[in-house]
Design a protein around this motif. Structure first.
Motif, PDB file in Angstrom:
ATOM      1  N   LEU A 194       0.805  -1.217   0.000  1.00 39.87           N
ATOM      2  CA  LEU A 194       0.000   0.000   0.000  1.00 39.87           C
ATOM      3  C   LEU A 194       0.839   1.268   0.000  1.00 39.87           C
ATOM      4  N   GLY A 195       2.163   1.140  -0.069  1.00 38.47           N
ATOM      5  CA  GLY A 195       3.020   2.307  -0.219  1.00 38.47           C
ATOM      6  C   GLY A 195       3.159   3.158   1.021  1.00 38.47           C
ATOM      7  N   SER A 196       3.309   2.537   2.186  1.00 38.23           N
ATOM      8  CA  SER A 196       3.498   3.302   3.410  1.00 38.23           C
ATOM      9  C   SER A 196       4.848   4.038   3.374  1.00 38.23           C
ATOM     10  N   SER A 197       4.868   5.249   3.902  1.00 41.75           N
ATOM     11  CA  SER A 197       6.111   6.021   3.935  1.00 41.75           C
ATOM     12  C   SER A 197       7.019   5.610   5.088  1.00 41.75           C
ATOM     13  N   SER A 198       6.526   4.801   6.013  1.00 37.18           N
ATOM     14  CA  SER A 198       7.344   4.299   7.131  1.00 37.18           C
ATOM     15  C   SER A 198       7.131   2.793   7.233  1.00 37.18           C
ATOM     16  N   ARG A 199       7.756   2.057   6.344  1.00 33.81           N
ATOM     17  CA  ARG A 199       7.475   0.627   6.229  1.00 33.81           C
ATOM     18  C   ARG A 199       7.895  -0.156   7.469  1.00 33.81           C
TER      19      ARG A 199
ATOM     20  N   ARG B  16       9.807   9.377  14.731  1.00 31.57           N
ATOM     21  CA  ARG B  16      10.408   9.468  13.404  1.00 31.57           C
ATOM     22  C   ARG B  16      11.205  10.766  13.268  1.00 31.57           C
ATOM     23  N   THR B  17      12.345  10.677  12.588  1.00 28.25           N
ATOM     24  CA  THR B  17      13.216  11.843  12.421  1.00 28.25           C
ATOM     25  C   THR B  17      13.325  12.284  10.965  1.00 28.25           C
ATOM     26  N   ASP B  18      12.472  11.744  10.097  1.00 32.45           N
ATOM     27  CA  ASP B  18      12.554  12.091   8.676  1.00 32.45           C
ATOM     28  C   ASP B  18      11.548  13.152   8.266  1.00 32.45           C
ATOM     29  N   GLY B  19      10.957  13.828   9.241  1.00 32.48           N
ATOM     30  CA  GLY B  19       9.975  14.853   8.927  1.00 32.48           C
ATOM     31  C   GLY B  19       8.562  14.334   8.763  1.00 32.48           C
ATOM     32  N   ARG B  20       8.385  13.014   8.914  1.00 29.36           N
ATOM     33  CA  ARG B  20       7.070  12.365   8.812  1.00 29.36           C
ATOM     34  C   ARG B  20       6.330  12.734   7.522  1.00 29.36           C
TER      35      ARG B  20
END
Length: 297
Positions: free
Chosen positions: A97-102, A150-154
């Motif tokens: 489903l293309g989650s940005s935080s797999r 999360r540290t990637d800016g979510r």
């Protein structure tokens, strides 16, 4: 006179351009409307939706066979099979489903996928959904906790939370296979439902046959009902009408979910196909549970 003629020519040119642009816009809207209507009459599937995925069918049949064996032996074994199915879902669902935080999505779904069926048979080995909300709460806490750290800016936060929540929801409805082990009649109905899911998945093999594509859902329903009837004859229950209804409905819902997922590009990967198969098995639990409540009580 020349200036007036030039001004008139400029005005006429602008008016012509405006009329031409307005006409082109009107034509574009009409063309779009005609295209939408044509697509509704003759929908065009993406190319990937017309490719047979044998791995999905094989995985579905193996998982349903494992769950049937566990259901016939002991609720604890069935819980173990559902936990394994939940791990397969966690393995590929965020990618599918293309989650940005797999990683975080897989962690939350995996923990919920294991704790939910285990909590349903702890501590006395009998199936009960009383403690299941606690397991689901732990999964949701992990989901939100991961988003906080999360540290990637979510990026795409809402999408990531939605993907994870849907995975946990599938785990929750999959746990409803367990209460059906509490009685002989409901257990037989659950066996018929699981066999119906496995049998209905065979309809996926016909996706490459163009004449059969519009009839895949009815074919899955017929295969699900037929498999459930065979199961009822072997197991000795439930009644043919109840078995056929359970197999037909469970087979239809599981097939519909797999067909929805088959248009996603990541379904071409093995992880995506495993997750699709696991989701189709888990989602049938709530349908079989509803049929059992309606017909058995």
């Amino acid at each position: 006179m020349d200036d007036d003629a030039s001004a008139g020519e400029v005005t006429y040119t602008r008016s012509s351009r405006h009329a031409a642009s307005t006409g082109a816009e009107s034509e574009t809207r009409a063309a779009r409307r005609a295209r939408r209507e044509a697509q509704l009459r003759n929908p065009v599937l993406p190319a990937m939706a017309t490719v047979t995925r044998p791995a999905v069918v094989v995985t579905t049949v193996v998982l349903t066979g494992l769950l049937v064996a566990g259901l016939r032996v002991d609720p604890v074994i069935l819980a173990g099979g559902l936990a394994w199915t939940g791990l397969l879902l966690a393995f590929g669902w965020p990618r599918l489903l293309g989650s940005s935080s797999r990683f975080g999505s897989s962690l939350a779904i995996g923990v919920a996928g294991v704790l939910t069926p285990v909590s349903a048979v702890v501590p006395d080995g009998t199936a009960s959904l009383a403690v299941v909300p606690v397991a689901l709460t732990i999964g949701l806490a992990l989901m939100f906790g991961h988003q906080i750290v999360r540290t990637d800016g979510r990026p795409r936060l809402t999408e990531s939370v939605g993907v994870t929540s849907l995975g946990i929801a599938l785990v929750a409805v999959g746990a409803t296979w367990l209460p059906l082990t509490s009685g002989h009649r409901t257990a037989a109905l659950a066996v018929a439902g699981l066999v119906g899911v496995g049998a209905a998945s065979l309809a996926d093999l016909a996706v490459g046959m163009r004449p059969l594509r519009p009839w895949l859902l009815p074919l899955a329903m017929v295969l699900g009902a037929s498999g459930a009837l065979v199961s009822a004859g072997i197991v000795g229950g439930p009644r043919p009408a109840a078995a056929a209804l359970a197999g037909m409905l469970v087979g239809a819902v599981s097939h519909a979910l797999r067909r929805v997922l088959c248009v996603l590009p990541p379904v071409t990967s093995l992880r995506g196909q495993l997750a699709s198969a696991a989701a189709g098995v888990l989602v049938g639990g709530v349908v079989a549970y509803g049929v059992a409540l309606a017909l058995v009580g």
